[in-house]
Design an enzyme around this catalytic site. Structure first.
Site, mmCIF file in Angstrom:
data_model
loop_
_atom_site.group_PDB
_atom_site.id
_atom_site.type_symbol
_atom_site.label_atom_id
_atom_site.label_comp_id
_atom_site.label_asym_id
_atom_site.label_seq_id
_atom_site.Cartn_x
_atom_site.Cartn_y
_atom_site.Cartn_z
ATOM 1 N N THR A 179 0.823 -1.210 0.000
ATOM 2 C CA THR A 179 0.000 0.000 0.000
ATOM 3 C C THR A 179 0.858 1.261 0.000
ATOM 4 O O THR A 179 2.045 1.244 0.316
ATOM 5 C CB THR A 179 -0.942 0.022 1.219
ATOM 6 N N ASP A 180 0.209 2.370 -0.323
ATOM 7 C CA ASP A 180 0.876 3.666 -0.297
ATOM 8 C C ASP A 180 0.535 4.384 1.011
ATOM 9 O O ASP A 180 -0.061 3.777 1.913
ATOM 10 C CB ASP A 180 0.473 4.494 -1.526
ATOM 11 N N GLN A 181 0.863 5.665 1.119
ATOM 12 C CA GLN A 181 0.628 6.411 2.352
ATOM 13 C C GLN A 181 -0.853 6.555 2.693
ATOM 14 O O GLN A 181 -1.206 6.807 3.829
ATOM 15 C CB GLN A 181 1.252 7.804 2.268
ATOM 16 N N VAL A 184 -3.891 2.573 0.486
ATOM 17 C CA VAL A 184 -4.493 2.018 -0.727
ATOM 18 C C VAL A 184 -3.428 1.201 -1.456
ATOM 19 O O VAL A 184 -2.261 1.596 -1.504
ATOM 20 C CB VAL A 184 -5.010 3.159 -1.631
#
Length: 140
Positions: free
Chosen positions: A15-17, A20
């Site tokens: 996931t990203d920050q 997601v």
């Protein structure tokens, strides 16, 4: 048409920050689904590679509908969309636990000689594999 569904547990590192799933990971999940699909037919990529044959991606399309987040389970549905004996296009649909479509896509592959990247006919080189693909494409 034969379809298989593979469960993916979304890991934090995917996931990203925003929590997601990072967009490039969907292509990795496509590969997981494709490998499971091939194994469901009774074949293994590494057997093809032992014969000096590889199957590079020559085209890929990914369509994003909604995000999948850390902590969710995702499901990759995989099938053969097109097959002509030389090229194979796999279709994918990634859903969340509720069955909502998050991502759809395709990848197109051609089998080639590893040393020269010259195309090889799956139909001629691996007739059993060809037969299984033809049957998987036609199953209802």
């Amino acid at each position: 048409m034969k379809k298989i569904k593979t469960k993916i547990k979304v890991r934090y590192q995917e996931t990203d920050q925003m929590g997601v799933v990072y967009h490039a990971n969907y292509l990795v999940w496509f590969e997981i689904g494709r490998t499971e699909f091939i194994e469901s037919l009774g074949f293994q990529y590494h057997d093809m590679e032992k014969d000096g044959i590889v199957s590079p991606v020559v085209d890929a399309h990914v369509y994003f509908k909604q995000p999948i987040r850390y902590g969710q389970d995702a499901f990759v549905e995989t099938w053969i969309e097109e097959y002509d004996g030389l090229r194979t296009t796999y279709g994918y649909q990634i859903t969340d636990e509720a069955g909502n479509i998050a991502v759809r896509g395709t990848t197109k592959h051609v089998i080639v000689k590893k040393d020269s990247f010259r195309p090889v006919s799956l139909r001629k080189k691996f007739p059993e594999w060809h037969k299984a693909y033809t049957q998987a494409l036609g199953e209802g």
